[in-house]
Design an enzyme around this catalytic site. Structure first.
Site, short mmCIF file in Angstrom:
data_model
loop_
_atom_site.label_atom_id
_atom_site.label_comp_id
_atom_site.label_asym_id
_atom_site.label_seq_id
_atom_site.Cartn_x
_atom_site.Cartn_y
_atom_site.Cartn_z
N ARG A 1 0.63 -1.33 0.16
CA ARG A 1 -0.01 0.12 -0.01
C ARG A 1 0.83 1.24 -0.18
O ARG A 1 0.44 2.20 -0.74
CB ARG A 1 -0.95 -0.05 1.36
CG ARG A 1 -2.02 1.14 1.56
CD ARG A 1 -3.22 0.97 0.41
NE ARG A 1 -2.72 1.74 -1.00
CZ ARG A 1 -3.09 1.26 -2.03
NH1 ARG A 1 -3.57 0.12 -2.32
NH2 ARG A 1 -2.92 1.86 -3.11
N LYS B 1 2.51 25.56 -4.73
CA LYS B 1 1.40 24.98 -4.15
C LYS B 1 1.34 23.36 -3.98
O LYS B 1 0.64 22.65 -4.55
CB LYS B 1 0.24 25.63 -4.96
CG LYS B 1 0.01 26.76 -4.70
CD LYS B 1 -1.19 27.53 -5.34
CE LYS B 1 -1.51 28.74 -5.27
NZ LYS B 1 -2.71 29.64 -6.11
N LYS C 1 5.55 39.55 -4.70
CA LYS C 1 4.03 39.44 -4.76
C LYS C 1 3.31 40.60 -4.21
O LYS C 1 3.59 41.47 -3.55
CB LYS C 1 3.59 38.03 -4.17
CG LYS C 1 4.76 36.74 -4.58
CD LYS C 1 4.12 35.83 -4.23
CE LYS C 1 2.71 35.31 -5.23
NZ LYS C 1 2.42 33.99 -5.01
N GLU D 1 5.25 40.37 -9.60
CA GLU D 1 3.94 40.00 -9.69
C GLU D 1 3.26 41.24 -10.11
O GLU D 1 3.35 42.35 -9.53
CB GLU D 1 3.07 39.52 -8.72
CG GLU D 1 1.97 38.54 -8.93
CD GLU D 1 1.52 38.04 -7.31
OE1 GLU D 1 2.10 36.83 -7.17
OE2 GLU D 1 0.51 38.53 -6.81
N ASP E 1 -0.51 38.45 -13.03
CA ASP E 1 -1.15 37.62 -12.36
C ASP E 1 -2.80 37.87 -12.23
O ASP E 1 -3.23 38.76 -12.15
CB ASP E 1 -0.99 38.24 -10.76
CG ASP E 1 -1.67 37.44 -9.62
OD1 ASP E 1 -1.57 35.99 -9.72
OD2 ASP E 1 -2.11 38.01 -8.57
#
Lengths: 278, 278, 278, 278, 278, 278
Positions: free
Chosen positions: F95, F130, F162, F192, F213
């Site tokens: 597994r 992410k 960002k 960004e 963005d």
């Protein structure tokens, strides 16, 4: 027991991290190579096994040909060893392996200089606990390789009553009595004395070793006469290559030198790739 | 992220181990004390927070009064800070805490000496990856505290094509092409050049930075003229306090110095207990 | 230094694992409760702080009311302490916390029995290295709590030349000479002797302590006379509550008893919930 | 899965620490030797593989010749196994390896005594969670080697509603209902009952197993009759070698005995070097 | 027990590593800020506490204002929570904290969709062991938050005899007999059956649960009739949102769905700084 | 460097825990078997080496016969590899090994779908940060296997300013200036931009890369014209298989897609035992 492996992993982790960007983008996997390790100055070798272990961690099939072993004197420009391996792993391990070897050989080489100075005097050169955090056992090993003697490894394997203990306890006598009542029967007691009065008090307390702390050589001589073989005598504090012979002449048994570990400079050693097989 | 805590634990473990035999047998628990940290030479302070953390690991109720912060110049014999705590913990933490502080201040102080030498020249002093295994981030921090600039942290966060890469890859041009094709778009490329021919090849390959490796100052000057602002120029190899001004005069942008981290000697700093409360 | 916290985590991990299935399915979160810790037999308490730490690991807001401290004699059916906490955490920690407390109190209580037997004789009762792997420092602590004396902590903080060393080295004299040449100046030397001849050889080698290994009491007496205060004398091997007085009568200084740690049975201690607040 | 390796490392760390001072100062490296492991009393062997692993951790080239395997009965004075290795590693590993073997064989041997007592009765002897913290899986293994049956490994792999759960939840019925609603479908439910009323309540709640907690044998008999095969019956609390036969006679299915793990004494096993090759 | 803290540390380590280069070069330390967490789609919240823990690891003084708790349904564009903290730490923790929250909410939201589909049928939706390595307990928690039921946690807390076991053991009957003889009395037995013959064999072996493995719904219906309440029935294999209602209609008791954990997509959740205080 | 081994251990620990109850009770030790790994759908293979490592952790003598390597396209119902081993270990590792392989192949297969969509356009598909906490390097590896390009590994190896940075710093210009002054010379700067004004401001600040963005494709086209090759252009935000071609047509250089790692579903792969040797 296992702290050296942990330090190697830590060192590889902090250098390679997510990947060796340059090598992985520039060198094709599968290319084999030979590299030579060259001493770029005269030195006492220390750490050749840990040097090899770094590469073995990266690639279990690396092969070494060592021309010298720890403790050997090596002339500038001599080859210390040769390594055969995937080029990718030679390049990934180079800096970390050299960082170990250069620092440990630096300590061994500096220790040897101190030893050579006092050759002919009946005195031993010792290290201290002034080591690089995380490196205690490695640095003490390098001191031994250089010909020095190890003082205690840490607070757990030796009794040394220092000035701050004496202040906090209220005198040498009181401190020695309490120590004797509480420590295992396997330990001797050493006390730090900053002047002749303290030397006398330590002596009367029956300690096995007296450390003369930051005394000038005149005071040391006097202390050695007062002690008169009734305890081992250790000189400590501010001892360097310039004054160690004067200290040795006072008749002390042991000289401890913090600089062996806290202020040795790294030896110059480099790695050159000498052959590539596609 | 968490490696400094791990190093403190490792350091306390290797020094205290099973117990501080001397202190536990000589000092009664519960006695409180104050201690002063004294600079025994002129220095740039680095590591005062990690110094404090060592004691906090041993006793969460320790109190500090810091008279200086990292980066400050401190005159010999000045008090750096004062600590209040159980005497038992002052004594258990003393050596480890000082070992951190002395080493990091040593690196910051040496860095400052290099910076002061080249004041007035439009050049930055950088560290290298020649750091003590396990201490990469701490030593790079001390360089910054001393006024230096950090080169890449490791193999993972900068592209530097060195002599061994060039040999294994078959030339600068080929290596740069492969790098450009494979690295993330967030990185520039730096190449090591050992002579003017290699400088020219690197330049034609369009690299952003050229490292002049072990050149003499005459050759460096020539390289700077050839490059003519088309790339950032870094000097590296064998640079010390005696020759750094000559290197700076050649017009290079960056000078990297391995000795900042691999050969700084520890600063002399001590801890004295100055008050005891039963 | 940090091994006890690690052992608590290990113990909670191996007992609770993914979750306390019974408690989490049967008891609603948020219910508070009090529990009493009851001694179910006469005992010497040892480990009350580690007992509390187990619960603190699970819930930082647990409150304790301790009626006794380590080293106290507690009568059967007395309350040792009271705990207030979320019931869920009382139930999750109960078994692990008791397992620590029962084992350590078992060792302290057994040690006290040995100490009581030889009261009036000028002899100390020591532990050995026959401890439960992972529990060395805890078990040695419990011996001390019970009134015993600790022998060395491990192979690193005491020199004890045993039969197998002597065989492999080629005799006591040779072994003692080599030890003296190689160990730090902070240590004394102890040698194991299996008969009077070996006692004499050890004595002539100038060792500080002689261990009489598995001798009968008649032979011990003879050894004590031969040694005649020129070394500390330790009796070891097969000593139990039935024969320890006879051993003490021989005049030895120290008696070491492996059973203190390897064969103490756990004390009977239980935890009862005595109040619930919805 | 990996906790046994961790325990071996922990055990070697706590015993050897910085180094085996005696051995490293007295025995020259490179000397090979053979040692015999001797049972000094009749015993059931348990832990021979972990015994060997200790030496393998120290030296990957150690060789073993095992004369018995776990579960075998061994007569006093028989050789259990022979080891060939560098003498230095024989001496460094001896105590830790024996500490494992003696404790585990102690548990297996005690378990066998209990099993032998109830031979002929249709009853199984089980262990409990009263194990040495850090040793859960090893001690449960030794019980199995001795012929016992393992109860649940921890709180995570079995539902056992005990007196404290019942008190906090407000009755057996309520606790069983909540458990049935919340636990995975893979588990049965066991409830502790302290008297016949609780036995009846548990039975009506439909539990699969009822534990008779600290009942006298008369009450147990009655409980067995009341239950009448509608649930598995486990006796628990205060059961020892003297009363286990009486308990078995009551007709219970399972008898759990905390003493198997919390109060077994170590078996006497020793290691003798029998040959040295320079 | 402690694996979630370990996973948070691992996650921060892999994202922040040596430092957050952008934030540390662009944002001055000491600036405070507020940020809002916004659900960018309809979702079931799961993981809000681990989300907060990530920031607490970075800065113990962070403050949270949670508008929802795990298990709540949240509309697209709603604020989930507000955080106040040093801006530097908001930026360092943002991605890791969101990665936890988005994944766990994704699993909870998908689970809820399955639950909603079979509302009105007397059937439970279960997870499987097809979880992300390292995330077993977190993902099973998210399933529970979404309204699902947890199957066993791992191989250690449930008996499930699968096709490969049956093949290797030689038949269902034999496997069940061996299991019953060897497992603790606290466990039930579940067997996987691939057709009606195997269902019958399992039933005759007396197992408590039968898993219908990859059957079509017609075969499932037949199996349910054959079993006729004599065992719990679990459907498994290839079940998705499109066919789960048909499976529920067959009358099985449990439906296990691997996709809950192995194929949930992350929810869209973002963090916006909404206020800065110099 | 060593985090994959750690993840494998973690995964085995969380699945096997104290033991594989079913296998250990049902399968006799010593039985050997072969198993086939079968792709149950079309897929791009990723993770075959980590799949094998899982079994090697359990049994160093396992043998593999791999029919494909990472990056290969595999047809549904093809055999991927064959394993020979003790059946007990085949069953214990199945597994966990599949969980790794299914997840990584899922990411590689999804990445390939994105790549195939934009074939013929001069654009690269990138991953993001992410990723599943603990899986950063594995998931980025799978993206590469699928034909994607890796963006920065974490916060430590790339500068990306960002929206939240810009807000907290007070504008793009200010942020870029501060970044340029503080980052190592080895890094480029990416910013960004949420609209054309920000694109212009970024361009004037001289950044090397501009991330568009969450713009619509019309705005992207305009941005590409404004930038006019003076910076690398990355599109990001809400890009999926349906709209990626439209994005590619705008002329951007890079397209980053969070879904590659945060929302790939696992591939269906299974393991069947195909032979048993008693």
């Amino acid at each position: 027991m296992f702290e050296i492996d942990r330090l190697i992993r830590l060192a590889l982790d902090e250098d390679i991290g997510t990947s060796d960007l340059t090598t992985s983008s520039v060198i094709d996997p599968g290319i084999k190579g030979n590299a030579q390790i060259i001493a770029k100055e005269d030195l006492i070798l220390a750490g050749i096994d840990i040097f090899c272990s770094v590469f073995t961690f990266l690639n279990s099939e690396v092969k070494f040909n060592k021309f010298f072993k720890d403790g050997d004197f090596i002339n500038s420009n001599s080859a210390v060893a040769e390594i055969s391996c995937d080029v990718v792993d030679l390049l990934r391990g180079e800096r970390v392996a050299l960082n170990f070897l250069q620092r440990l050989s630096g300590i061994a080489s500096l220790t040897r200089k101190y030893i050579d100075r006092v050759k002919g005097y009946n005195v031993k050169v010792l290290d201290t606990r002034k080591t690089t955090p995380g490196w205690r056992s490695l640095e003490k090993y390098a001191v031994k390789v250089g010909g020095g003697i190890n003082h205690r490894s840490g607070l757990f394997d030796g009794i040394l009553i220092k000035d701050n203990h004496i202040k906090a306890c209220g005198g040498i006598r009181r401190a020695v009595e309490k120590a004797r009542a509480n420590i295992p029967h396997t330990f001797k007691i050493e006390v730090e004395a900053k002047d002749i009065d303290e030397v006398r008090e330590a002596l009367e307390s029956g300690v096995e070793t007296i450390m003369l702390d930051n005394m000038d050589t005149e005071e040391m001589e006097k202390a050695v006469r007062v002690i008169n073989k009734r305890a081992v005598v250790e000189a400590s504090g501010g001892i360097n290559l310039d004054n160690i012979v004067d200290v040795a002449k006072t008749g002390v048994d042991l000289i401890s030198v913090g600089a062996l570990t806290h202020s040795a400079r790294a030896c110059d050693i480099s790695m050159n790739i000498v052959g590539i097989k596609g």
